[in-house]
Design a protein around this motif. Sequence first.
Motif, PDB file in Angstrom:
ATOM      1  N   VAL A   1       0.805  -1.223   0.000  1.00  0.00           N
ATOM      2  CA  VAL A   1       0.000   0.000   0.000  1.00  0.00           C
ATOM      3  C   VAL A   1       0.842   1.277   0.000  1.00  0.00           C
ATOM      4  CG1 VAL A   1      -1.688   1.342   1.336  1.00  0.00           C
ATOM      5  CG2 VAL A   1      -2.048  -1.104   0.943  1.00  0.00           C
ATOM      6  N   PRO A   2       1.829   1.442   0.898  1.00  0.00           N
ATOM      7  CA  PRO A   2       2.634   2.668   0.828  1.00  0.00           C
ATOM      8  C   PRO A   2       3.356   2.828  -0.511  1.00  0.00           C
ATOM      9  CG  PRO A   2       3.015   1.509   2.897  1.00  0.00           C
ATOM     10  CD  PRO A   2       2.244   0.580   2.017  1.00  0.00           C
ATOM     11  N   VAL A   3       3.743   1.701  -1.099  1.00  0.00           N
ATOM     12  CA  VAL A   3       4.435   1.732  -2.394  1.00  0.00           C
ATOM     13  C   VAL A   3       3.483   2.200  -3.487  1.00  0.00           C
ATOM     14  CG1 VAL A   3       5.744   0.372  -4.066  1.00  0.00           C
ATOM     15  CG2 VAL A   3       5.942  -0.135  -1.619  1.00  0.00           C
ATOM     16  N   LEU A   4       2.272   1.643  -3.500  1.00  0.00           N
ATOM     17  CA  LEU A   4       1.298   2.029  -4.520  1.00  0.00           C
ATOM     18  C   LEU A   4       0.810   3.461  -4.324  1.00  0.00           C
ATOM     19  CD1 LEU A   4      -0.798  -1.250  -4.896  1.00  0.00           C
ATOM     20  CD2 LEU A   4       1.107  -0.441  -6.292  1.00  0.00           C
ATOM     21  N   ARG A   5       0.673   3.900  -3.074  1.00  0.00           N
ATOM     22  CA  ARG A   5       0.307   5.301  -2.826  1.00  0.00           C
ATOM     23  C   ARG A   5       1.354   6.239  -3.421  1.00  0.00           C
ATOM     24  NH1 ARG A   5      -0.521   4.624   2.957  1.00  0.00           N
ATOM     25  NH2 ARG A   5      -2.667   3.991   3.345  1.00  0.00           N
ATOM     26  N   THR A   6       2.612   5.909  -3.176  1.00  0.00           N
ATOM     27  CA  THR A   6       3.705   6.740  -3.678  1.00  0.00           C
ATOM     28  C   THR A   6       3.741   6.711  -5.201  1.00  0.00           C
ATOM     29  OG1 THR A   6       4.955   6.177  -1.676  1.00  0.00           O
ATOM     30  CG2 THR A   6       6.170   7.214  -3.454  1.00  0.00           C
ATOM     31  N   PHE A   7       3.518   5.528  -5.754  1.00  0.00           N
ATOM     32  CA  PHE A   7       3.482   5.405  -7.220  1.00  0.00           C
ATOM     33  C   PHE A   7       2.391   6.292  -7.801  1.00  0.00           C
ATOM     34  CE2 PHE A   7       2.190   3.810 -11.273  1.00  0.00           C
ATOM     35  CZ  PHE A   7       3.347   3.338 -11.870  1.00  0.00           C
ATOM     36  N   ARG A   8       1.200   6.228  -7.239  1.00  0.00           N
ATOM     37  CA  ARG A   8       0.075   7.005  -7.767  1.00  0.00           C
ATOM     38  C   ARG A   8       0.349   8.504  -7.672  1.00  0.00           C
ATOM     39  NH1 ARG A   8      -1.909   6.941 -10.783  1.00  0.00           N
ATOM     40  NH2 ARG A   8      -3.956   7.795 -10.331  1.00  0.00           N
ATOM     41  N   ALA A   9       0.993   8.935  -6.575  1.00  0.00           N
ATOM     42  CA  ALA A   9       1.316  10.355  -6.429  1.00  0.00           C
ATOM     43  C   ALA A   9       2.371  10.790  -7.437  1.00  0.00           C
ATOM     44  CB  ALA A   9       1.793  10.641  -5.006  1.00  0.00           C
ATOM     45  N   THR A  10       3.257   9.868  -7.804  1.00  0.00           N
ATOM     46  CA  THR A  10       4.347  10.176  -8.734  1.00  0.00           C
ATOM     47  C   THR A  10       3.895  10.084 -10.188  1.00  0.00           C
ATOM     48  OG1 THR A  10       5.856   9.176  -7.094  1.00  0.00           O
ATOM     49  CG2 THR A  10       6.758   9.645  -9.280  1.00  0.00           C
ATOM     50  N   TYR A  11       3.036   9.100 -10.472  1.00  0.00           N
ATOM     51  CA  TYR A  11       2.585   8.864 -11.850  1.00  0.00           C
ATOM     52  C   TYR A  11       1.052   8.819 -11.894  1.00  0.00           C
ATOM     53  CZ  TYR A  11       7.460   7.392 -12.103  1.00  0.00           C
ATOM     54  OH  TYR A  11       8.822   7.345 -12.008  1.00  0.00           O
ATOM     55  N   PRO A  12       0.405   9.962 -11.759  1.00  0.00           N
ATOM     56  CA  PRO A  12      -1.065   9.976 -11.676  1.00  0.00           C
ATOM     57  C   PRO A  12      -1.766   9.516 -12.942  1.00  0.00           C
ATOM     58  CG  PRO A  12      -0.185  12.214 -11.856  1.00  0.00           C
ATOM     59  CD  PRO A  12       0.984  11.318 -11.641  1.00  0.00           C
TER      60      PRO A  12
END
Length: 349
Positions: free
Chosen positions: A28-39
């Motif tokens: 989850v923290p990884v995917l949250r960060t991914f989404r914030a970086t690559y919306p």
Amino acid sequence: MAKNSSKNPEKHILVIRLSAMGDVAMTVPVLRTFRATYPDVKITVLTRKFFEPIFCDIENVEVYHADVTGRHKGIFGLNRLFNELQKLNINAVADLHNVLRSNVLKTMFSLKGIKVVQIDKGRAEKKALTRSQNKVFKQLKTTHQRYADVFDSLEYPIDLDAHQFPEKKRLSPNIVSLTQNSTKKWLGIAPFAQYESKTYPLELMVEVIEQLDKDDQFEIFLFGGGKREMDILNNIGSKYNNVVNVAGKLPFEDELKLIGNLDAMLSMDSGNAHLAAMYGVPTITLWGVTHPFTGFMPFGQPFERAILPNLTKYDLIPTSIYGNKVPPGYEKVMHTIKPKTVVEAINNL
């Protein structure tokens, strides 16, 4: 027109992580960060239906249910699953599991020219860390970073230091009824783990609960699953004024909302620790024959929140990654963690 538009297909990554609950929560923290970086990149997570609520607060992330005991069971079931996934127009696969099932899917996607990157579990260095002879006792890369490395290899680098936790979820009527809107500090306690070797002795945990109840500062919520654990927690909860058994009382989605609203969590090296940490809840973990050096420390938690047994007396720790290997004489390592130490750690938070 269809041919021209296919030159710039929507960026869509399939993320595979089928089990276990703690490993799924660590994505989850990884995917949250991914989404914030690559919306603009769409994510579909292939996992068990039960785990879907874990991802509910991440925008533009969908969950595809893997029914590995039913319609997706066996090689024919995996072929059916692959055919279903093909219809989603996946153009890259992040395999965060790297097991037999995901390897079969990897082969199928690769034959279609779709890039698949699998997690490097670091098996050799984990073996060196857990062996009894010539042990290499050092901190290994965290599982969260291993997940992030997969996206890096897909040419989507992310910086986990940039991660931001979500706002606390509003409590449902079920949770309000269970908690009675207590104004005390909310403390979660998850006293169980998959293996006895990393489960704090129940009689010692009862001492911890008894002292915390007597201090009258906390509303204590007990977490577990399965009939045996529910029976034990019901029995404990019935004896104290400030203790509530949550197991079996809430749907999983509400249980997650309650965990996200805790002031602190006390857990073993187990799934509940990772569920709490993914919401930024201060999490104290108790360790047996496993050790934080294996890379399974809950996300964002300082090492000081890990309470370890006597490593001088039990110098072979960690004896395994998951707690399934216990050398003779190591059956009671967690007895060296005193209830007073646990209570002090909670109060210090």
